[in-house]
Design a protein around this motif. Structure first.
Motif, PDB file in Angstrom:
ATOM      1  N   ASN A 181      25.521  74.128  79.348  1.00 38.36           N
ATOM      2  CA  ASN A 181      25.017  74.288  80.707  1.00 38.36           C
ATOM      3  C   ASN A 181      23.495  74.229  80.672  1.00 38.36           C
ATOM      4  OD1 ASN A 181      24.167  75.457  83.164  1.00 38.36           O
ATOM      5  ND2 ASN A 181      26.138  76.524  83.326  1.00 38.36           N
ATOM      6  N   LEU A 182      22.942  73.423  81.573  1.00 35.48           N
ATOM      7  CA  LEU A 182      21.480  73.255  81.596  1.00 35.48           C
ATOM      8  C   LEU A 182      20.767  74.596  81.807  1.00 35.48           C
ATOM      9  CD1 LEU A 182      19.536  70.883  81.350  1.00 35.48           C
ATOM     10  CD2 LEU A 182      19.592  70.637  83.835  1.00 35.48           C
ATOM     11  N   PRO A 186      15.778  76.695  89.229  1.00 37.31           N
ATOM     12  CA  PRO A 186      16.850  75.941  89.885  1.00 37.31           C
ATOM     13  C   PRO A 186      16.862  74.505  89.348  1.00 37.31           C
ATOM     14  CG  PRO A 186      15.576  77.175  91.498  1.00 37.31           C
ATOM     15  CD  PRO A 186      14.847  77.326  90.189  1.00 37.31           C
ATOM     16  N   ALA A 187      18.034  74.044  88.933  1.00 38.23           N
ATOM     17  CA  ALA A 187      18.122  72.704  88.337  1.00 38.23           C
ATOM     18  C   ALA A 187      19.416  72.047  88.809  1.00 38.23           C
ATOM     19  CB  ALA A 187      18.105  72.807  86.816  1.00 38.23           C
ATOM     20  N   ILE A 188      19.305  70.822  89.258  1.00 38.40           N
ATOM     21  CA  ILE A 188      20.489  70.097  89.749  1.00 38.40           C
ATOM     22  C   ILE A 188      20.676  68.837  88.912  1.00 38.40           C
ATOM     23  CG2 ILE A 188      21.528  68.889  91.719  1.00 38.40           C
ATOM     24  CD1 ILE A 188      20.039  70.778  93.550  1.00 38.40           C
ATOM     25  N   GLY A 196      11.528  73.820  90.160  1.00 38.28           N
ATOM     26  CA  GLY A 196      12.877  73.262  90.284  1.00 38.28           C
ATOM     27  C   GLY A 196      12.924  71.888  89.654  1.00 38.28           C
ATOM     28  N   LEU A 197      14.146  71.474  89.332  1.00 37.79           N
ATOM     29  CA  LEU A 197      14.317  70.224  88.587  1.00 37.79           C
ATOM     30  C   LEU A 197      15.545  69.475  89.089  1.00 37.79           C
ATOM     31  CD1 LEU A 197      13.880  68.455  85.924  1.00 37.79           C
ATOM     32  CD2 LEU A 197      15.432  70.069  84.817  1.00 37.79           C
ATOM     33  N   VAL A 198      15.389  68.160  89.235  1.00 43.15           N
ATOM     34  CA  VAL A 198      16.547  67.282  89.446  1.00 43.15           C
ATOM     35  C   VAL A 198      16.525  66.270  88.316  1.00 43.15           C
ATOM     36  CG1 VAL A 198      17.567  65.481  90.910  1.00 43.15           C
ATOM     37  CG2 VAL A 198      16.601  67.535  91.960  1.00 43.15           C
ATOM     38  N   THR A 199      17.653  66.116  87.642  1.00 46.01           N
ATOM     39  CA  THR A 199      17.707  65.152  86.556  1.00 46.01           C
ATOM     40  C   THR A 199      19.065  64.441  86.577  1.00 46.01           C
ATOM     41  OG1 THR A 199      17.271  64.824  84.204  1.00 46.01           O
ATOM     42  CG2 THR A 199      18.581  66.751  84.786  1.00 46.01           C
ATOM     43  N   VAL A 200      19.173  63.409  85.751  1.00 44.84           N
ATOM     44  CA  VAL A 200      20.417  62.620  85.699  1.00 44.84           C
ATOM     45  C   VAL A 200      21.044  62.794  84.321  1.00 44.84           C
ATOM     46  CG1 VAL A 200      21.417  60.295  85.797  1.00 44.84           C
ATOM     47  CG2 VAL A 200      19.493  60.896  87.304  1.00 44.84           C
ATOM     48  N   ASP A 201      22.317  63.124  84.284  1.00 46.64           N
ATOM     49  CA  ASP A 201      23.091  63.212  83.053  1.00 46.64           C
ATOM     50  C   ASP A 201      22.253  63.586  81.826  1.00 46.64           C
ATOM     51  OD1 ASP A 201      25.580  62.617  84.182  1.00 46.64           O
ATOM     52  OD2 ASP A 201      25.202  60.464  84.079  1.00 46.64           O
ATOM     53  N   PRO A 202      21.775  64.825  81.778  1.00 44.00           N
ATOM     54  CA  PRO A 202      21.047  65.240  80.578  1.00 44.00           C
ATOM     55  C   PRO A 202      22.008  65.307  79.393  1.00 44.00           C
ATOM     56  CG  PRO A 202      21.460  67.134  81.979  1.00 44.00           C
ATOM     57  CD  PRO A 202      21.969  65.940  82.727  1.00 44.00           C
ATOM     58  N   HIS A 203      21.483  65.158  78.191  1.00 41.09           N
ATOM     59  CA  HIS A 203      22.349  65.125  77.007  1.00 41.09           C
ATOM     60  C   HIS A 203      22.812  66.549  76.669  1.00 41.09           C
ATOM     61  CE1 HIS A 203      24.020  63.206  73.443  1.00 41.09           C
ATOM     62  NE2 HIS A 203      23.727  64.337  72.832  1.00 41.09           N
ATOM     63  N   LEU A 204      23.854  67.001  77.357  1.00 43.04           N
ATOM     64  CA  LEU A 204      24.407  68.326  77.084  1.00 43.04           C
ATOM     65  C   LEU A 204      25.510  68.177  76.059  1.00 43.04           C
ATOM     66  CD1 LEU A 204      24.530  69.700  80.729  1.00 43.04           C
ATOM     67  CD2 LEU A 204      22.984  70.430  78.906  1.00 43.04           C
ATOM     68  N   HIS A 205      25.358  68.804  74.940  1.00 41.78           N
ATOM     69  CA  HIS A 205      26.354  68.688  73.883  1.00 41.78           C
ATOM     70  C   HIS A 205      26.721  70.089  73.422  1.00 41.78           C
ATOM     71  CE1 HIS A 205      27.499  67.049  69.663  1.00 41.78           C
ATOM     72  NE2 HIS A 205      28.547  67.301  70.399  1.00 41.78           N
TER      73      HIS A 205
END
Ligand code: R5P
Length: 307
Positions: A137-138, A145-147, A124-133
């Motif tokens: 969707n992550l 599971p990723a939040i 599982g992963l928790v990250t902050v504002d990934p560069h989604l362009h």
């Protein structure tokens, strides 16, 4: 006093402050691992805290990622071999997200490859504002599971506490619209998104804005990543040329490659402020209060069968 059911939080080197904050916020057990680097640069991970049957949260900002990814892989694999129930990652900065397409013939899509690889050895992963362009969707690239924690509320709070004049938020490029809109809603205030053309790794050009400008406002630039600083520098030049006072620069992720921070300070920015997703002198916006509930949510999910 621990009862043996709470998660264990382990910091990879350089992440001790955030890990300690998460230990307190989660009521977790602080764990310890050591890394030994052999003369030939190979690394051996030793987990000192017993982890059998326990959920383990590794904390590691993955800026300058290549060496850190190997350490992370070795740490997660060691934890598994010692019987950890799940190995979760808190990576406030998620790397390799900008190569989300094959831009030139023969290039690979690093975002996809790194996402698949991490998903193979983490639960599982928790990250902050990934560069989604281009990837919206992550979960298109992370198969675990990723939040995502958004920094907008914390940035908006900093702005409300520190900028007293009426203001105008400015995003330097189309990608920044997603962050700018959220922050502007939270402050609340107006925003403007500029049009950026990337000419090279260090070079960008910002076109003159087409919408009417309100130069009497304090300009507050907000971007997700400050890497070479080229984008922020060009945005400062653009705003100064358009008649604004020196802007405040806010970045979520303080990569600041080489002398980027010094150049930005010399450029006439009024203030340079970042979130603590990557430890840096400019960190003024603390996100651990937002990260802790996301980790709790991840821990509450049942383990995925077959992982
Ligand atoms: C790119 O699209 C990102 O949102 C940032 O604008 C970019 O990574 C900043 O890079 P640099 O500081 O090197 O201009």
């Amino acid at each position: 006093m621990t009862c043996g059911n709470e998660p264990i939080v382990l910091a990879l080197p350089g992440n001790e402050v955030l890990a300690a904050d998460l230990v307190s916020a989660l009521g977790a057990e602080p764990g310890r691992l050591t890394l030994h680097r052999f003369p030939d640069q190979e690394i051996c991970v030793r987990v000192v805290t017993p982890v059998a049957g326990r959920d383990v949260v590794l904390v590691c900002a993955l800026d300058r990622p290549n060496d850190k990814l190997v350490k992370l892989y070795l740490a997660a694999s060691t934890l598994r071999s010692l019987g950890a129930r799940r190995v979760l990652l808190v990576a406030p900065y998620l790397p390799y997200m900008r190569q989300d397409s094959s831009f030139h013939a023969g290039e690979g899509v690093s975002a996809l490859y790194i996402g698949r690889w991490l998903s193979d050895f983490l639960d599982g992963l928790v990250t902050v504002d990934p560069h989604l362009h281009r990837t919206r969707n992550l979960h298109e690239i992370y198969r675990m599971p990723a939040i995502i924690v958004h920094s907008a509320a914390a940035i908006a709070r900093w702005i409300r506490d520190n900028v007293s004049r009426p203001m105008m938020l400015v995003g330097p490029d189309a990608e920044s619209r997603q962050w700018i809109e959220r922050v502007a809603r939270e402050v609340p205030c107006d925003y403007l998104v500029l049009d950026k053309v990337r000419l090279g790794d260090h070079d960008v050009e910002l076109r003159p804005p087409t919408s009417p400008l309100k130069q009497d406002r304090a300009a507050v630039l907000v971007d997700d990543i400050i890497s070479t600083g080229g984008t922020m520098l060009a945005a400062i030049r653009r705003l100064r040329a358009d008649g604004f006072d020196a802007p405040i620069c806010i970045g979520v992720h303080a990569l600041f490659i080489d002398d980027a921070y010094r150049c930005l300070r010399r450029s006439g920015a009024q203030n340079i402020v970042t979130c603590n997703t990557i430890p840096h002198a400019s960190n003024a916006i603390d996100l651990h209060r937002w990260l802790a509930p996301a980790v709790r949510e991840l821990l509450a999910q049942p383990p995925q069968p077959g992982r």
